[in-house]
Design a protein around this motif. Structure first.
Motif, PDB file in Angstrom:
ATOM      1  N   CYS A 102       0.803  -1.227   0.000  1.00 17.58           N
ATOM      2  CA  CYS A 102       0.000   0.000   0.000  1.00 17.58           C
ATOM      3  C   CYS A 102       0.835   1.277   0.000  1.00 17.58           C
ATOM      4  N   SER A 103       0.209   2.315  -0.519  1.00 17.99           N
ATOM      5  CA  SER A 103       0.727   3.676  -0.398  1.00 17.99           C
ATOM      6  C   SER A 103      -0.459   4.541   0.010  1.00 17.99           C
ATOM      7  N   PRO A 104      -0.730   4.653   1.314  1.00 15.62           N
ATOM      8  CA  PRO A 104      -1.954   5.309   1.779  1.00 15.62           C
ATOM      9  C   PRO A 104      -1.972   6.818   1.534  1.00 15.62           C
ATOM     10  N   ASP A 105      -3.164   7.340   1.395  1.00 11.17           N
ATOM     11  CA  ASP A 105      -3.392   8.773   1.229  1.00 11.17           C
ATOM     12  C   ASP A 105      -4.542   9.185   2.149  1.00 11.17           C
ATOM     13  N   PRO A 106      -4.266  10.054   3.155  1.00  9.64           N
ATOM     14  CA  PRO A 106      -3.012  10.771   3.415  1.00  9.64           C
ATOM     15  C   PRO A 106      -1.971   9.878   4.083  1.00  9.64           C
ATOM     16  N   ARG A 107      -0.772  10.455   4.251  1.00  9.55           N
ATOM     17  CA  ARG A 107       0.344   9.754   4.882  1.00  9.55           C
ATOM     18  C   ARG A 107       0.705  10.499   6.161  1.00  9.55           C
ATOM     19  N   ALA A 108       1.053   9.766   7.210  1.00 11.97           N
ATOM     20  CA  ALA A 108       1.409  10.395   8.476  1.00 11.97           C
ATOM     21  C   ALA A 108       2.919  10.544   8.586  1.00 11.97           C
ATOM     22  N   VAL A 109       3.352  11.711   9.046  1.00 13.35           N
ATOM     23  CA  VAL A 109       4.785  11.985   9.199  1.00 13.35           C
ATOM     24  C   VAL A 109       5.023  12.676  10.532  1.00 13.35           C
ATOM     25  N   LEU A 110       6.250  12.595  10.988  1.00 12.73           N
ATOM     26  CA  LEU A 110       6.679  13.332  12.172  1.00 12.73           C
ATOM     27  C   LEU A 110       7.838  14.233  11.758  1.00 12.73           C
ATOM     28  N   VAL A 111       7.577  15.534  11.779  1.00 10.68           N
ATOM     29  CA  VAL A 111       8.609  16.530  11.484  1.00 10.68           C
ATOM     30  C   VAL A 111       9.306  16.854  12.799  1.00 10.68           C
ATOM     31  N   PHE A 112      10.612  16.741  12.821  1.00 10.16           N
ATOM     32  CA  PHE A 112      11.331  16.814  14.085  1.00 10.16           C
ATOM     33  C   PHE A 112      11.169  18.162  14.776  1.00 10.16           C
ATOM     34  N   ASP A 113      11.078  19.236  14.023  1.00  7.86           N
ATOM     35  CA  ASP A 113      10.897  20.564  14.622  1.00  7.86           C
ATOM     36  C   ASP A 113       9.524  20.712  15.268  1.00  7.86           C
ATOM     37  N   GLU A 114       8.598  19.804  14.952  1.00  5.28           N
ATOM     38  CA  GLU A 114       7.243  19.867  15.497  1.00  5.28           C
ATOM     39  C   GLU A 114       7.038  18.866  16.632  1.00  5.28           C
ATOM     40  N   LEU A 115       8.109  18.204  17.039  1.00  6.09           N
ATOM     41  CA  LEU A 115       8.030  17.221  18.119  1.00  6.09           C
ATOM     42  C   LEU A 115       7.649  17.901  19.428  1.00  6.09           C
ATOM     43  N   THR A 116       6.649  17.347  20.108  1.00  9.26           N
ATOM     44  CA  THR A 116       6.163  17.920  21.373  1.00  9.26           C
ATOM     45  C   THR A 116       6.206  16.834  22.454  1.00  9.26           C
ATOM     46  N   PRO A 117       7.357  16.623  23.083  1.00 12.40           N
ATOM     47  CA  PRO A 117       7.481  15.537  24.056  1.00 12.40           C
ATOM     48  C   PRO A 117       6.653  15.738  25.317  1.00 12.40           C
ATOM     49  N   GLY A 118       6.465  16.977  25.753  1.00 11.19           N
ATOM     50  CA  GLY A 118       5.691  17.218  26.965  1.00 11.19           C
ATOM     51  C   GLY A 118       6.539  17.132  28.222  1.00 11.19           C
ATOM     52  N   ARG A 119       6.019  17.663  29.298  1.00  6.59           N
ATOM     53  CA  ARG A 119       6.768  17.735  30.551  1.00  6.59           C
ATOM     54  C   ARG A 119       7.041  16.366  31.167  1.00  6.59           C
ATOM     55  N   THR A 120       6.089  15.442  31.036  1.00  7.69           N
ATOM     56  CA  THR A 120       6.270  14.126  31.650  1.00  7.69           C
ATOM     57  C   THR A 120       7.482  13.415  31.064  1.00  7.69           C
ATOM     58  N   LEU A 121       7.605  13.433  29.750  1.00  5.24           N
ATOM     59  CA  LEU A 121       8.744  12.781  29.119  1.00  5.24           C
ATOM     60  C   LEU A 121      10.048  13.491  29.463  1.00  5.24           C
ATOM     61  N   GLU A 122      10.005  14.802  29.485  1.00  3.80           N
ATOM     62  CA  GLU A 122      11.212  15.550  29.820  1.00  3.80           C
ATOM     63  C   GLU A 122      11.685  15.228  31.235  1.00  3.80           C
ATOM     64  N   LYS A 123      10.735  15.079  32.169  1.00  9.27           N
ATOM     65  CA  LYS A 123      11.100  14.721  33.541  1.00  9.27           C
ATOM     66  C   LYS A 123      11.684  13.310  33.595  1.00  9.27           C
ATOM     67  N   THR A 124      11.103  12.392  32.818  1.00  7.16           N
ATOM     68  CA  THR A 124      11.596  11.017  32.800  1.00  7.16           C
ATOM     69  C   THR A 124      13.039  10.957  32.316  1.00  7.16           C
ATOM     70  N   VAL A 125      13.329  11.726  31.274  1.00 13.45           N
ATOM     71  CA  VAL A 125      14.700  11.751  30.748  1.00 13.45           C
ATOM     72  C   VAL A 125      15.657  12.349  31.773  1.00 13.45           C
ATOM     73  N   ARG A 126      15.231  13.415  32.448  1.00 18.36           N
ATOM     74  CA  ARG A 126      16.103  14.077  33.422  1.00 18.36           C
ATOM     75  C   ARG A 126      16.392  13.179  34.617  1.00 18.36           C
ATOM     76  N   ARG A 127      15.430  12.323  34.985  1.00 16.25           N
ATOM     77  CA  ARG A 127      15.647  11.440  36.127  1.00 16.25           C
ATOM     78  C   ARG A 127      16.763  10.441  35.868  1.00 16.25           C
ATOM     79  N   GLY A 128      16.995  10.140  34.599  1.00 14.28           N
ATOM     80  CA  GLY A 128      18.088   9.229  34.264  1.00 14.28           C
ATOM     81  C   GLY A 128      17.750   7.776  34.556  1.00 14.28           C
TER      82      GLY A 128
END
Length: 219
Positions: A53-79
């Motif tokens: 298949c080649s679906p229409d529309p197609r889903a993409v993730l543009v890196f400049d539009e990435l929105t990780p959110g505070r929860t993920l940022e805290k998880t990364v900081r905790r190490g």
């Protein structure tokens, strides 16, 4: 069975389902050619014919539009987490196959799919991202390098947000290689919360064609 796919321009104006085959067509050569023309196999249940298949529309993730959110940022900081690439492809695809999917009875990642993408991994085309805690695999994803564009296939998590953390690590890696976006095929609520969106197939294929000319090495 060796498949011949239409050109990018023909695909842009054609149907979403290009060809139907059985699992014997899931060869390294066919898969490599398919992804480079914006096509991927979309199987449902073991034993059924597989639509490419080649679906229409197609889903993409543009890196400049990435929105990780505070929860993920805290998880990364905790190490306490370790991220790797291509260290445990077989374990990642097996975990993706075993992951429960809302609204689905069983998994589309049948043994034939696992065998095909494992062969693609050994050929240097399919890749995995792993998330570890205390040497235990807690999340990850796998996908295909379509010649300079990463095409995500599936992900899993054994701890909350582990698959999202795998996405973030992957985007950072790809960005370091000069990439600015990735293909995620279909938009899910999980990916939409990270900032993914849909684009017309014609626009996706034009972007893919531009990326192919760069011969960018992603891994």
């Amino acid at each position: 069975m060796r498949l011949t796919f239409p050109s990018l321009r023909e695909i842009a104006a054609g149907p979403e389902e290009i060809v139907w085959t059985d699992a014997t067509a899931l060869t390294v050569e066919n898969l490599r050619a398919a992804y480079r023309t914006g096509i991927f196999p979309w199987p449902s249940l073991p034993g059924e014919l597989i639509p490419w298949c080649s679906p229409d529309p197609r889903a993409v993730l543009v890196f400049d539009e990435l929105t990780p959110g505070r929860t993920l940022e805290k998880t990364v900081r905790r190490g306490g987490l370790t991220f790797t690439i291509d260290r445990a492809f077989s374990s990642v695809i097996a975990a993706c196959a075993a992951a429960p999917r809302p609204g689905q009875d069983g998994t589309w990642i049948a043994p034939a799919i696992i065998a095909a993408y494992t062969a693609l991994h050994h050929a240097g085309v399919a890749h995995s991202v792993e998330v570890w805690r205390d040497k235990k695999l807690i999340g990850g994803l796998y996908g295909v390098d379509a010649g300079g564009v990463f095409c995500g296939e599936s992900m899993f998590h054994h701890e909350p947000n582990a698959s999202k953390l795998a996405i973030i690590h992957l985007t950072q890696h790809l960005a370091s290689r000069g990439s600015s976006w990735m293909d995620i095929q279909q938009l899910t609520p999980h990916m939409q919360r990270l900032g993914a969106r849909e684009v017309p197939r014609e626009r996706y294929l034009a972007a893919l064609e531009r990326e192919l000319t760069t011969a960018r090495a992603l891994f």
